[in-house]
Design a protein around this motif. Structure first.
Motif, short mmCIF file in Angstrom:
data_model
loop_
_atom_site.label_atom_id
_atom_site.label_comp_id
_atom_site.label_asym_id
_atom_site.label_seq_id
_atom_site.Cartn_x
_atom_site.Cartn_y
_atom_site.Cartn_z
N LYS A 70 0.86 -1.19 0.00
CA LYS A 70 0.00 0.00 0.00
C LYS A 70 0.89 1.23 0.00
CE LYS A 70 -4.24 -1.75 1.58
NZ LYS A 70 -5.43 -1.51 2.32
N HIS A 102 -1.21 -5.28 12.00
CA HIS A 102 -1.93 -5.05 10.75
C HIS A 102 -3.20 -5.88 10.77
CE1 HIS A 102 -2.84 -4.89 6.44
NE2 HIS A 102 -2.21 -3.73 6.49
N LYS A 103 -4.25 -5.41 10.10
CA LYS A 103 -5.54 -6.10 10.14
C LYS A 103 -5.55 -7.41 9.36
CE LYS A 103 -7.86 -1.70 10.43
NZ LYS A 103 -8.49 -0.67 9.67
N THR A 104 -4.85 -7.48 8.23
CA THR A 104 -5.00 -8.64 7.35
C THR A 104 -3.73 -9.42 7.07
OG1 THR A 104 -4.71 -7.23 5.41
CG2 THR A 104 -6.97 -7.61 6.16
N LEU A 105 -2.56 -8.83 7.20
CA LEU A 105 -1.32 -9.56 6.89
C LEU A 105 -1.09 -10.69 7.88
CD1 LEU A 105 1.07 -6.62 5.97
CD2 LEU A 105 0.13 -8.34 4.43
N LYS A 106 -0.48 -11.79 7.41
CA LYS A 106 -0.22 -12.94 8.27
C LYS A 106 0.81 -12.60 9.33
CE LYS A 106 -0.48 -16.48 4.71
NZ LYS A 106 0.26 -17.60 4.16
N ARG A 129 -2.88 -7.80 15.67
CA ARG A 129 -3.98 -7.32 14.84
C ARG A 129 -4.31 -5.88 15.22
NH1 ARG A 129 -2.98 -9.92 11.03
NH2 ARG A 129 -3.39 -12.13 11.00
N GLU A 137 -3.71 2.32 8.77
CA GLU A 137 -3.35 1.05 8.14
C GLU A 137 -2.47 0.17 9.03
OE1 GLU A 137 -3.64 -1.75 5.26
OE2 GLU A 137 -4.65 0.18 5.26
#
Length: 165
Positions: A70, A102-106, A129, A137
């Motif tokens: 991003k 981060h909300k979505t990264l592993k 998370r 972000e």
């Protein structure tokens, strides 16, 4: 004799009550456990402002393969009051480590975070998370945030995020 037995039993009862209430007393401090010990990883210093944890010493930022995740997003840093708490991945959080949320990264993903204003960058590992604030972000630990910050570290930064492959 009867008086001594009554006094002794009363003293034992008070001792038991005090020890019971002391063990179950809830406080804000958490005792450390053997499982909380953290092994130090190899840290390489690229220059005076940038450090990488747990990447091979032979690597450098120039040779790392990255892909843009991003661009021009907001980043903030963790509060000091979160030190010692467990993250969503189960690790103990420390504001001195190069970690982020981060909300979505592993979990375990390495991310290169670059400040748009001064072009300074750090590499952090995703261990938590969040952030759960609109338009934000990534949350970075305080030390890497200060490394790329252009001021005293207060507020938000505009950054580019690149995932290291």
């Amino acid at each position: 004799m009867k008086k001594n037995v009554i006094i002794l039993s009363f003293a034992l009862l008070i001792t038991m009550l005090l020890s019971f209430s002391h063990k179950n007393h809830l406080s804000f401090e958490r005792k450390a456990f053997l499982s909380d010990t953290v092994k130090k990883k190899n840290i390489i210093i690229l220059d005076a402002t940038t450090a990488i944890d747990s990447i091979k010493i032979t690597d450098s930022i120039a040779t790392l393969e990255t892909r843009i995740f991003k661009s021009n997003v907001e980043a903030s840093h963790y509060s000091d009051k979160l030190n010692g708490r467990r993250t969503a991945s189960g690790k103990i959080f420390n504001n001195k480590n190069y970690t982020a949320a981060h909300k979505t990264l592993k979990f375990g993903t390495k991310v290169k975070v670059t400040n748009i204003v001064n072009n300074k960058s750090v590499i952090v590992t995703i261990t938590d998370r969040g952030p759960f604030t609109k338009n934000r972000e990534i949350d970075i630990a305080k030390t890497p945030f200060l490394d790329i910050s252009h001021n005293s570290g207060r507020g938000l930064l505009r950054v580019n995020l690149e995932v290291i492959q």
